[in-house]
Design a protein around this motif. Structure first.
Motif, short mmCIF file in Angstrom:
data_model
loop_
_atom_site.label_atom_id
_atom_site.label_comp_id
_atom_site.label_asym_id
_atom_site.label_seq_id
_atom_site.Cartn_x
_atom_site.Cartn_y
_atom_site.Cartn_z
N GLY A 162 35.34 36.25 43.36
CA GLY A 162 36.40 36.57 42.42
C GLY A 162 35.87 36.87 41.02
O GLY A 162 36.44 37.70 40.29
N ASP A 163 34.79 36.19 40.63
CA ASP A 163 34.17 36.46 39.32
C ASP A 163 33.59 37.86 39.29
O ASP A 163 33.70 38.57 38.27
CB ASP A 163 33.06 35.44 39.04
CG ASP A 163 33.58 34.02 38.94
OD1 ASP A 163 34.71 33.84 38.44
OD2 ASP A 163 32.87 33.10 39.37
N LEU A 165 34.57 40.44 41.15
CA LEU A 165 35.66 41.40 41.15
C LEU A 165 36.31 41.48 39.76
O LEU A 165 36.62 42.58 39.27
CB LEU A 165 36.70 41.02 42.20
CG LEU A 165 37.92 41.94 42.30
CD1 LEU A 165 37.50 43.36 42.65
CD2 LEU A 165 38.90 41.40 43.34
N PHE A 166 36.52 40.34 39.14
CA PHE A 166 37.13 40.31 37.82
C PHE A 166 36.28 41.05 36.79
O PHE A 166 36.79 41.86 36.00
CB PHE A 166 37.33 38.85 37.37
CG PHE A 166 37.76 38.71 35.94
CD1 PHE A 166 39.04 39.03 35.54
CD2 PHE A 166 36.87 38.24 34.98
CE1 PHE A 166 39.44 38.90 34.21
CE2 PHE A 166 37.25 38.10 33.66
CZ PHE A 166 38.54 38.43 33.27
N THR A 167 34.98 40.82 36.82
CA THR A 167 34.09 41.46 35.85
C THR A 167 34.03 42.95 36.07
O THR A 167 34.15 43.73 35.11
CB THR A 167 32.67 40.85 35.97
OG1 THR A 167 32.74 39.44 35.79
CG2 THR A 167 31.74 41.44 34.92
N SER A 169 36.20 44.84 37.63
CA SER A 169 37.51 45.43 37.36
C SER A 169 37.73 45.63 35.86
O SER A 169 38.31 46.64 35.44
CB SER A 169 38.62 44.55 37.93
OG SER A 169 38.52 44.42 39.33
N THR A 170 37.28 44.68 35.07
CA THR A 170 37.45 44.78 33.63
C THR A 170 36.70 45.98 33.06
O THR A 170 37.26 46.79 32.30
CB THR A 170 36.96 43.49 32.94
OG1 THR A 170 37.71 42.37 33.44
CG2 THR A 170 37.13 43.57 31.43
N ILE A 200 35.29 38.63 29.30
CA ILE A 200 34.81 38.29 30.64
C ILE A 200 34.25 36.88 30.66
O ILE A 200 34.53 36.09 31.58
CB ILE A 200 33.73 39.31 31.09
CG1 ILE A 200 34.39 40.66 31.40
CG2 ILE A 200 32.99 38.79 32.31
CD1 ILE A 200 33.40 41.80 31.57
N GLY A 203 36.92 34.50 30.75
CA GLY A 203 37.62 34.58 32.03
C GLY A 203 36.89 33.89 33.17
O GLY A 203 37.52 33.37 34.11
N ILE A 204 35.56 33.87 33.13
CA ILE A 204 34.79 33.26 34.23
C ILE A 204 34.30 31.85 33.86
O ILE A 204 33.48 31.28 34.58
CB ILE A 204 33.60 34.14 34.66
CG1 ILE A 204 32.62 34.35 33.53
CG2 ILE A 204 34.11 35.49 35.17
CD1 ILE A 204 31.38 35.16 33.93
#
Length: 207
Positions: A162-163, A165-167, A169-170, A200, A203-204
């Protein structure tokens, strides 16, 4: 009504490596995803049949072009940091993530047609092939950068899917907005990249 595409710039072809000439001419097209094999052949002064001797069809050509773009992006990532050398400390680990983000943004800024092709529907198989190789690819760098944040103590836990994907995606979202000329995403790539990295990290779970 079928959308009219801009003509491919005429490139005079002489006897030699036609496959290479086709790729070089295609890379000059203003919209890679709308490329026409017939126009490509016409621009080089060869028959459409000659093009089909090198590519089974338009999708095969687009896949080859996307592979070129992925290799180009990988080289930019390689210039950002050495994949085989761990970050020396937390400052360097964060700097690596920043350089990676800036490289991604600048690639999209400078080669928007290639960037759209690489992450569009015509490159699905090309992306899958890149993930299946045992060699480092452009996809190897972000996991390495996030792992570096963990090893140097910037974040407390190892990076989860998930980290990643989040990074991605950002950064990818910002690149897409820049390619689309959305005002909020514009600005010097280093500054935009630095702002994204700070968000980021929060977020992580940066310490």
């Amino acid at each position: 009504m079928k959308k009219r595409t801009k003509p491919i710039p005429n490139v005079r072809y002489h006897h030699g490596d036609l496959r290479r000439a086709l790729l070089e001419a295609a890379l000059k097209a203003p919209d890679l995803e709308q490329i026409s094999l017939r126009e490509l052949a016409s621009g080089l002064g060869v028959s459409v049949a000659a093009v089909y001797r090198h590519f089974d069809g338009r999708e095969a050509l687009l896949g080859e072009l996307a592979a070129i773009g992925i290799a180009q992006l990988q080289q930019r990532f390689a210039d950002a940091f050495d994949l085989h050398a761990p970050a020396a400390d937390a400052v360097e680990a964060i700097a690596r993530l920043h350089r990676l983000a800036v490289a991604y943004l600048r690639f999209a800024d400078e080669q928007p047609a290639m960037w759209r092709l690489m992450f569009g529907v015509h490159a699905v198989q090309t992306r899958a092939n890149a993930l299946q190789t045992n060699k480092p690819t452009s996809y190897s760098y972000l996991p390495a950068a996030l792992q570096g944040l963990y090893i140097t103590g910037v974040v407390a836990a190892p990076p989860a899917p998930g980290d990643l994907l989040f990074t991605w995606s950002t950064v990818h979202g910002a690149a897409a907005l820049r390619v689309g000329n959305v005002a909020a995403a514009q600005g010097e790539a280093k500054r935009v990249g630095a702002e994204m990295v700070q968000r980021i990290l929060r977020g992580i779970g940066a310490r």
